[in-house]
Every structure is written in C-alpha cells, then in structure tokens.
Motif scaffolding. Structure first.
Motif, short mmCIF file in Angstrom:
data_model
loop_
_atom_site.label_atom_id
_atom_site.label_comp_id
_atom_site.label_asym_id
_atom_site.label_seq_id
_atom_site.Cartn_x
_atom_site.Cartn_y
_atom_site.Cartn_z
N ASP A 169 0.83 -1.21 0.00
CA ASP A 169 0.00 0.00 0.00
C ASP A 169 0.86 1.25 0.00
OD1 ASP A 169 -2.61 -1.46 2.08
OD2 ASP A 169 -2.33 -1.46 -0.09
N ALA A 170 1.95 1.23 0.74
CA ALA A 170 2.86 2.38 0.75
C ALA A 170 3.46 2.58 -0.64
CB ALA A 170 3.95 2.17 1.79
N LEU A 171 3.84 1.49 -1.30
CA LEU A 171 4.39 1.59 -2.65
C LEU A 171 3.35 2.14 -3.61
CD1 LEU A 171 6.81 1.10 -4.45
CD2 LEU A 171 6.02 -1.23 -4.79
N GLU A 172 2.12 1.70 -3.46
CA GLU A 172 1.04 2.21 -4.30
C GLU A 172 0.84 3.71 -4.07
OE1 GLU A 172 -1.63 2.54 -7.17
OE2 GLU A 172 -0.56 0.69 -6.75
N LEU A 173 0.95 4.14 -2.82
CA LEU A 173 0.83 5.57 -2.51
C LEU A 173 1.96 6.35 -3.17
CD1 LEU A 173 -0.51 7.87 -0.93
CD2 LEU A 173 0.99 7.28 0.98
N ILE A 174 3.17 5.83 -3.10
CA ILE A 174 4.32 6.49 -3.71
C ILE A 174 4.11 6.60 -5.22
CG2 ILE A 174 6.77 6.23 -4.25
CD1 ILE A 174 7.04 4.96 -1.41
N MET A 175 3.68 5.50 -5.82
CA MET A 175 3.45 5.51 -7.27
C MET A 175 2.33 6.48 -7.62
SD MET A 175 5.75 3.77 -8.65
CE MET A 175 5.10 3.86 -10.31
N SER A 176 1.32 6.56 -6.78
CA SER A 176 0.21 7.47 -7.02
C SER A 176 0.72 8.92 -6.99
CB SER A 176 -0.88 7.26 -5.97
OG SER A 176 -1.88 8.21 -6.13
N LYS A 177 1.55 9.22 -6.01
CA LYS A 177 2.11 10.58 -5.93
C LYS A 177 3.02 10.86 -7.13
CE LYS A 177 1.62 11.15 -1.03
NZ LYS A 177 1.38 12.45 -0.49
N TYR A 178 3.76 9.85 -7.56
CA TYR A 178 4.60 10.01 -8.75
C TYR A 178 3.74 10.32 -9.97
CZ TYR A 178 7.44 8.69 -12.77
OH TYR A 178 8.08 8.68 -13.97
N ARG A 179 2.67 9.56 -10.13
CA ARG A 179 1.76 9.80 -11.26
C ARG A 179 1.17 11.20 -11.18
NH1 ARG A 179 -0.44 4.64 -9.55
NH2 ARG A 179 0.74 3.02 -10.60
N LYS A 180 0.83 11.61 -9.96
CA LYS A 180 0.26 12.95 -9.75
C LYS A 180 1.26 14.02 -10.19
CE LYS A 180 -1.38 15.91 -6.01
NZ LYS A 180 -1.63 15.98 -4.56
N PRO A 199 -8.96 16.43 -15.66
CA PRO A 199 -9.83 15.33 -15.19
C PRO A 199 -9.03 14.13 -14.68
CG PRO A 199 -10.47 16.03 -17.41
CD PRO A 199 -9.22 16.75 -17.06
N VAL A 200 -7.94 13.82 -15.37
CA VAL A 200 -7.13 12.68 -14.95
C VAL A 200 -6.47 12.98 -13.61
CG1 VAL A 200 -5.14 11.25 -15.56
CG2 VAL A 200 -6.74 11.99 -17.34
N LEU A 201 -6.03 14.22 -13.42
CA LEU A 201 -5.40 14.63 -12.17
C LEU A 201 -6.39 14.50 -11.01
CD1 LEU A 201 -2.97 15.77 -10.70
CD2 LEU A 201 -3.78 18.06 -11.27
N LYS A 202 -7.62 14.89 -11.22
CA LYS A 202 -8.63 14.79 -10.17
C LYS A 202 -8.89 13.33 -9.80
CE LYS A 202 -11.01 19.13 -11.00
NZ LYS A 202 -12.24 19.81 -11.41
N ILE A 203 -8.94 12.47 -10.78
CA ILE A 203 -9.15 11.05 -10.52
C ILE A 203 -8.00 10.48 -9.71
CG2 ILE A 203 -9.28 8.77 -11.61
CD1 ILE A 203 -10.84 10.11 -13.90
N HIS A 204 -6.78 10.84 -10.10
CA HIS A 204 -5.61 10.34 -9.36
C HIS A 204 -5.56 10.90 -7.94
CE1 HIS A 204 -3.60 7.81 -12.25
NE2 HIS A 204 -3.84 8.69 -13.19
N GLN A 205 -5.97 12.13 -7.77
CA GLN A 205 -6.01 12.70 -6.42
C GLN A 205 -7.02 11.96 -5.56
OE1 GLN A 205 -6.85 16.81 -7.30
NE2 GLN A 205 -4.68 17.41 -7.22
N ASN A 255 -8.02 8.86 -5.98
CA ASN A 255 -7.45 7.54 -5.72
C ASN A 255 -6.36 7.61 -4.65
OD1 ASN A 255 -9.10 6.32 -7.57
ND2 ASN A 255 -7.58 6.30 -9.22
N SER A 256 -5.57 8.65 -4.70
CA SER A 256 -4.50 8.83 -3.73
C SER A 256 -5.07 8.99 -2.33
CB SER A 256 -3.65 10.04 -4.10
OG SER A 256 -2.69 10.29 -3.12
N LEU A 257 -6.12 9.78 -2.19
CA LEU A 257 -6.76 9.96 -0.88
C LEU A 257 -7.34 8.65 -0.37
CD1 LEU A 257 -8.55 13.40 -1.36
CD2 LEU A 257 -6.54 12.91 0.04
N ILE A 313 -4.43 2.78 3.87
CA ILE A 313 -3.17 2.55 4.58
C ILE A 313 -3.34 2.87 6.06
CG2 ILE A 313 -0.80 3.40 4.86
CD1 ILE A 313 -0.68 3.62 1.79
N ASP A 314 -4.00 3.98 6.35
CA ASP A 314 -4.25 4.33 7.76
C ASP A 314 -5.07 3.26 8.46
OD1 ASP A 314 -2.81 6.66 7.47
OD2 ASP A 314 -4.59 7.93 7.14
#
Length: 112
Positions: free
Chosen positions: A11-22, A38-44, A46-48, A54-55
C-alpha cells in the motif's frame, strides 16, 4: 504479521506511485493544462482513498499487536498460576504423607 507488513508495504508503494503519477500529471498539466485536469482529479481521489486504506491497515495492525500482547500476558499469568498450584500441591502431598506416617507410627505404639 509478515502478511500484514507485506500489505502495508504494498500500500505504501502504491501511494508512492500514485504521488509520482500525480507529479507527472502536474508536469503534463503545465504543457496541456485542460487535458490533464480530469485525470489529475481522478488520481487525487485515488491517492486519498489509498491513504485512508493505509491508515486503516496500520490501525488494524496496531490493534492486532495489542491483542497479541494481551494474549501473551494472559498466557504467562496462567502459566505462573499453574506453577504455583503445582508447587502447592506437591507441598500439601508431602504434608499429607508426613501426617499419615506419624498417624501410623502412633497406632503402632498403642497397645492392642
């Protein structure tokens, strides 16, 4: 515990990759402002969601660690009580044996 740890790392790796994509989308947004929005909003979003998951996983891991600690403490208390009872039982059996021996000696000393 290893399984939980693996999930947390994934999950941490997915979060890192999500932030990278962002960040990459933000760079692209500089080039293509309206196309990337629109893509940025979707990734944001997903990141949240990933951050929330993770929490939750971390909270569940902490609860499980506490439960294990309570179980271990309870186990040790039971083991300690069992050892005490075994020692007490042994001592009482010795007292009973001594009492029986003294009673038998007293009977032998009595005239018939």
């Amino acid at each position: 515990e290893l399984w939980i740890s693996l999930e947390e790392h994934q999950d941490a790796l997915e979060l890192i990759m999500s932030k990278y994509r962002k960040q990459m989308l933000q760079l692209l947004q500089g080039r293509k402002g309206e196309d990337a929005e629109p893509v940025l909003k979707i990734h944001q979003a997903n990141s949240l969601e990933i951050e929330r998951q993770i929490d939750r996983i971390c909270e569940m891991g902490e609860v499980m660690r506490k439960a294990i600690q309570v179980d271990d403490d309870q186990f040790f208390k039971v083991q300690e009580k069992l050892a005490q009872l075994e020692l007490e039982n042994k001592e009482l059996r010795e007292l009973l044996s001594i009492s029986k021996e003294s009673f038998e000696v007293g009977r032998e000393d009595l005239p018939d």
